[in-house]
Motif scaffolding. Structure first.
Motif, mmCIF file in Angstrom:
data_model
loop_
_atom_site.group_PDB
_atom_site.id
_atom_site.type_symbol
_atom_site.label_atom_id
_atom_site.label_comp_id
_atom_site.label_asym_id
_atom_site.label_seq_id
_atom_site.Cartn_x
_atom_site.Cartn_y
_atom_site.Cartn_z
ATOM 1 N N ILE B 32 39.970 43.396 49.657
ATOM 2 C CA ILE B 32 39.106 44.451 49.108
ATOM 3 C C ILE B 32 39.934 45.384 48.224
ATOM 4 C CG2 ILE B 32 37.806 46.534 49.744
ATOM 5 C CD1 ILE B 32 36.830 44.974 52.238
ATOM 6 N N ALA B 33 41.103 45.757 48.711
ATOM 7 C CA ALA B 33 41.957 46.668 47.931
ATOM 8 C C ALA B 33 42.383 46.028 46.611
ATOM 9 C CB ALA B 33 43.182 47.061 48.764
ATOM 10 N N ARG B 34 42.718 44.744 46.677
ATOM 11 C CA ARG B 34 43.160 44.063 45.445
ATOM 12 C C ARG B 34 42.017 43.939 44.451
ATOM 13 N NH1 ARG B 34 45.843 38.600 46.596
ATOM 14 N NH2 ARG B 34 46.017 38.640 44.320
ATOM 15 N N CYS B 35 40.813 43.614 44.935
ATOM 16 C CA CYS B 35 39.657 43.491 44.034
ATOM 17 C C CYS B 35 39.310 44.842 43.413
ATOM 18 C CB CYS B 35 38.438 42.943 44.778
ATOM 19 S SG CYS B 35 38.604 41.210 45.220
ATOM 20 N N ALA B 36 39.452 45.901 44.213
ATOM 21 C CA ALA B 36 39.132 47.241 43.706
ATOM 22 C C ALA B 36 40.125 47.661 42.626
ATOM 23 C CB ALA B 36 39.134 48.241 44.856
ATOM 24 N N ALA B 37 41.389 47.228 42.782
ATOM 25 C CA ALA B 37 42.416 47.639 41.830
ATOM 26 C C ALA B 37 42.376 46.814 40.552
ATOM 27 C CB ALA B 37 43.799 47.523 42.484
ATOM 28 N N ASP B 38 41.998 45.519 40.681
ATOM 29 C CA ASP B 38 42.037 44.633 39.511
ATOM 30 C C ASP B 38 40.984 43.542 39.696
ATOM 31 O OD1 ASP B 38 42.551 42.910 37.461
ATOM 32 O OD2 ASP B 38 44.465 42.182 38.278
ATOM 33 N N HIS B 39 39.971 43.562 38.858
ATOM 34 C CA HIS B 39 38.852 42.638 39.076
ATOM 35 C C HIS B 39 39.280 41.175 38.958
ATOM 36 C CE1 HIS B 39 38.094 41.420 34.877
ATOM 37 N NE2 HIS B 39 38.534 42.618 34.563
ATOM 38 N N ALA B 40 40.375 40.898 38.227
ATOM 39 C CA ALA B 40 40.814 39.507 38.067
ATOM 40 C C ALA B 40 41.313 38.911 39.386
ATOM 41 C CB ALA B 40 41.909 39.418 37.006
ATOM 42 N N ALA B 41 41.670 39.771 40.337
ATOM 43 C CA ALA B 41 42.198 39.268 41.614
ATOM 44 C C ALA B 41 41.171 38.423 42.355
ATOM 45 C CB ALA B 41 42.638 40.445 42.497
ATOM 46 N N ILE B 42 39.899 38.660 42.087
ATOM 47 C CA ILE B 42 38.862 37.948 42.831
ATOM 48 C C ILE B 42 38.842 36.455 42.504
ATOM 49 C CG2 ILE B 42 36.892 38.201 41.232
ATOM 50 C CD1 ILE B 42 35.249 39.011 43.812
ATOM 51 N N THR B 43 39.419 36.071 41.367
ATOM 52 C CA THR B 43 39.417 34.665 40.955
ATOM 53 C C THR B 43 40.030 33.761 42.018
ATOM 54 O OG1 THR B 43 39.664 35.426 38.694
ATOM 55 C CG2 THR B 43 40.077 33.096 39.097
ATOM 56 N N THR B 44 41.108 34.191 42.643
ATOM 57 C CA THR B 44 41.720 33.359 43.689
ATOM 58 C C THR B 44 41.251 33.758 45.090
ATOM 59 O OG1 THR B 44 43.638 34.811 43.568
ATOM 60 C CG2 THR B 44 43.801 32.692 42.442
ATOM 61 N N LEU B 45 40.863 35.027 45.271
ATOM 62 C CA LEU B 45 40.450 35.472 46.611
ATOM 63 C C LEU B 45 39.078 34.910 46.985
ATOM 64 C CD1 LEU B 45 41.665 39.159 46.278
ATOM 65 C CD2 LEU B 45 42.628 37.388 47.776
ATOM 66 N N PHE B 46 38.173 34.863 46.021
ATOM 67 C CA PHE B 46 36.803 34.420 46.298
ATOM 68 C C PHE B 46 36.765 32.995 46.873
ATOM 69 C CE2 PHE B 46 32.357 33.424 45.004
ATOM 70 C CZ PHE B 46 31.712 34.531 45.543
ATOM 71 N N PRO B 47 37.432 32.013 46.239
ATOM 72 C CA PRO B 47 37.391 30.660 46.824
ATOM 73 C C PRO B 47 38.126 30.545 48.150
ATOM 74 C CG PRO B 47 38.715 30.682 44.811
ATOM 75 C CD PRO B 47 38.076 32.027 44.917
ATOM 76 N N SER B 48 39.068 31.439 48.441
ATOM 77 C CA SER B 48 39.867 31.331 49.671
ATOM 78 C C SER B 48 39.190 31.972 50.880
ATOM 79 C CB SER B 48 41.227 32.015 49.476
ATOM 80 O OG SER B 48 41.828 31.584 48.283
ATOM 81 N N ALA B 49 38.058 32.632 50.666
ATOM 82 C CA ALA B 49 37.482 33.485 51.718
ATOM 83 C C ALA B 49 37.154 32.722 52.995
ATOM 84 C CB ALA B 49 36.236 34.174 51.190
ATOM 85 N N ARG B 50 36.659 31.495 52.848
ATOM 86 C CA ARG B 50 36.258 30.758 54.031
ATOM 87 C C ARG B 50 37.465 30.352 54.878
ATOM 88 N NH1 ARG B 50 34.765 25.958 56.297
ATOM 89 N NH2 ARG B 50 32.714 25.931 57.258
ATOM 90 N N ARG B 51 38.509 29.899 54.204
ATOM 91 C CA ARG B 51 39.706 29.507 54.964
ATOM 92 C C ARG B 51 40.344 30.724 55.630
ATOM 93 N NH1 ARG B 51 40.531 26.502 50.524
ATOM 94 N NH2 ARG B 51 42.450 27.485 49.818
ATOM 95 N N ALA B 52 40.231 31.885 54.987
ATOM 96 C CA ALA B 52 40.856 33.088 55.541
ATOM 97 C C ALA B 52 40.029 33.699 56.666
ATOM 98 C CB ALA B 52 41.075 34.115 54.431
ATOM 99 N N CYS B 53 38.706 33.650 56.549
ATOM 100 C CA CYS B 53 37.854 34.420 57.479
ATOM 101 C C CYS B 53 36.888 33.563 58.289
ATOM 102 C CB CYS B 53 37.051 35.469 56.699
ATOM 103 S SG CYS B 53 38.088 36.655 55.845
ATOM 104 N N GLY B 54 36.691 32.296 57.931
ATOM 105 C CA GLY B 54 35.802 31.437 58.704
ATOM 106 C C GLY B 54 34.416 31.340 58.099
ATOM 107 N N GLY B 55 33.620 30.423 58.652
ATOM 108 C CA GLY B 55 32.297 30.163 58.076
ATOM 109 C C GLY B 55 31.173 30.153 59.094
ATOM 110 N N ASN B 56 31.421 30.694 60.279
ATOM 111 C CA ASN B 56 30.361 30.731 61.304
ATOM 112 C C ASN B 56 29.297 31.758 60.936
ATOM 113 O OD1 ASN B 56 31.483 28.763 62.938
ATOM 114 N ND2 ASN B 56 32.783 30.252 64.007
ATOM 115 N N PRO B 57 28.121 31.695 61.602
ATOM 116 C CA PRO B 57 27.117 32.735 61.370
ATOM 117 C C PRO B 57 27.668 34.113 61.761
ATOM 118 C CG PRO B 57 26.160 30.870 62.562
ATOM 119 C CD PRO B 57 27.633 30.632 62.510
#
Lengths: 283, 225
Positions: B32-57
């Motif tokens: 969240i901090a990286r996305c807030a500081a630089d919108h380009a950071a989301i390019t790599t964070l967005f696809p990694s979200a499931r591996r980092a945080c999981g995909g359960n309900p």
């Protein structure tokens, strides 16, 4: 018999194939990126292809109870084409996806300098993204091509157990086993390798670090060849334990090195059942 | 319908805080901090979200998976709004796998509410409605489509859901947006299937019946939503 086909080009196959594969016990596949038979003309068409391997094809597979993952790469043949090579700059954006469990197919087709450069660059990407590698060996001059691939891999310093060298035969298997890589075999109706010869190799080398695949694509091929190998093994006295090791546990262990392999049953699509799905274009 | 998980950013943040354990929570705070500081950071964070945080309900919000909620949270962290936000959404969608595309589509409504997206996300909805992936079609026909899609496209979206098997009860705003023309289209679909001797899903039959002689919105006083 529970089967994981570690190399099959499902984009070229029909829903009939998926149905027959499921019936034959095939529960998981890896589809590596390769040449389509018709040369591509720009990096943009690779993006469409990668999208398909990460979107439509796993969705299609899930409707038949088959887990679909992919390997992505610029294939050896098109590495030679200057119109396509820039896809290497776009690959990092895709290698980060959940469904990608390896870099591949990479390697040689005609052993040109451009092929070698693309091969080496993609080995660097495999290291950067912590992915295993699927190496294609050439149809022509296979012995020299396999040896040179092993040399390039050694120079790149990748751990040998994170690489499978594929399309092997009686004359190329030994050097791959010696180098400590996984040995891959494509079982085809006529070319490459058949199930009878495969069983002879398994009797000589055992099942450890061996993988067999159908490599079924748009050419003459058979997506059920993995099962034929299992049946031939049983007929030759191998135990069902050995068959399961070769046809399931080995590919699961190899691609499991990516940390991204998911082998539970595919989630049910929103439509709910196979009979009412969009692959059939609306029930 | 009950309150929406993403009706306000604080609720989403609190729910994710409860749902995630270390190291996923730490990953999310940093992301969240990286996305807030630089919108380009989301390019790599967005696809990694499931591996980092999981995909359960998400506990308590079974319609949302953790990766969808996390991806929505990251999009809400971007220092972007309006057209500039739509450009980033388009880039993530068009370079995304199916799960990422679904997450972008589901995030459109909260981004409209909190980041003044307006109609700028509609091209993504239209793209999604041209696919044949029922999960993507379902995500496209959410509250954002109900608020922004013009009548003809909205009707086609509903009809596509009826055709490919997305349950009509998950289509946002159906009874608010439904009009006489949609009633005609659904009834024609039912007639075609009946003529072909094919089964008709109960939700489609019920909607067709309900809309059979429905006046257009505005002509009916005291109608349901």
């Amino acid at each position: 018999m529970r089967i994981f086909d570690p190399h099959i080009h499902m984009s070229s196959r029909t829903t009939d194939d998926y149905e027959h594969m499921r019936e034959a016990g095939i529960r998981a596949v890896v589809e590596p990126a390769f040449w389509m038979g018709q040369p591509r003309t720009s990096p943009a068409t690779f993006i469409d292809y990668f999208d398909s391997l990460l979107g439509w094809e796993p969705y299609r597979a899930s409707q038949f109870g088959v887990r679909h993952h992919c390997a992505l790469a610029l294939n050896p043949k098109e590495a030679e084409d200057p119109r396509c090579r820039d896809v290497l700059d776009l690959l990092p954006r895709y290698l980060v996806k959940d469904g990608v469990v390896a870099v591949g197919e990479v390697g040689y087709d005609s052993m040109t300098a451009a092929e070698e450069e693309a091969f080496q660059r993609q080995l660097d990407l495999a290291r950067e993204f912590d992915l295993p590698v699927l190496v294609h060996t050439p149809h022509r001059d296979k012995i020299a091509g396999t040896r040179r691939s092993i040399d390039v891999l050694r120079e790149a310093g990748l751990p040998p157990e994170r690489v499978v060298i594929d399309h092997l035969n009686e004359l190329t298997v030994a050097m791959v086993v010696e180098a400590g890589h996984w040995a891959g075999f494509s079982i085809y109706p006529e070319t490459k390798m058949d199930e009878r010869r495969m069983v002879a190799l398994l009797l000589e080398y055992g099942v450890e670090r061996m993988m067999v695949n159908s490599a079924a694509d748009w050419g003459r091929s058979d997506p059920l060849k993995t099962r034929e190998v299992g049946l031939a093994m049983l007929a030759s006295g191998f135990s069902s334990h050995d068959v399961e090791a070769l046809l399931w546990h080995n590919p699961a262990a190899f691609y499991g090195q990516s940390g991204r392999l998911q082998l539970d049953e595919p989630e049910a699509p929103a439509a709910g059942d196979f009979a009412g799905n969009t692959v059939m274009r609306g029930a | 319908m009950g309150p929406d998980l993403v009706s306000d950013v604080q609720t989403l943040h609190t729910v994710l805080h409860r749902a995630l354990e270390e190291p996923a929570e730490h990953w999310l705070e940093l992301a969240i901090a990286r996305c807030a500081a630089d919108h380009a950071a989301i390019t790599t964070l967005f696809p990694s979200a499931r591996r980092a945080c999981g995909g359960n309900p998400v506990p308590g919000w079974p319609d949302w998976s953790v990766d969808q909620a996390v991806r929505t949270r990251l999009l809400l962290a971007l220092p972007l709004s309006g057209e500039a936000l739509a450009t980033t959404l388009s880039d993530l969608y068009h370079h995304g796998d199916s799960a990422e595309r679904i997450a972008v589509l589901r995030a459109l409504a909260p981004l409209d509410r909190h980041r003044r997206l307006g109609a700028a996300g509609l091209p993504l909805v239209r793209n999604a409605l041209r696919t044949n992936d029922t999960r993507i079609i379902q995500a496209a026909m959410g509250p954002y489509a109900a608020d922004h899609l013009e009548n003809a496209a909205y009707r086609q979206g509903v009809l596509k859901c009826a055709f490919v098997g997305v349950p009509l009860d998950v289509v946002a705003g159906l009874w608010r947006r439904a009009d006489q023309e949609l009633g005609r289209m659904l009834n024609d679909l039912v007639r075609e299937r009946r003529a072909a001797g094919r089964s008709i899903r109960p939700d489609v039959a019920a909607a067709a019946l309900r809309l059979h002689h429905r006046p257009d919105p505005g002509q009916e006083l005291g109608g349901e939503n």
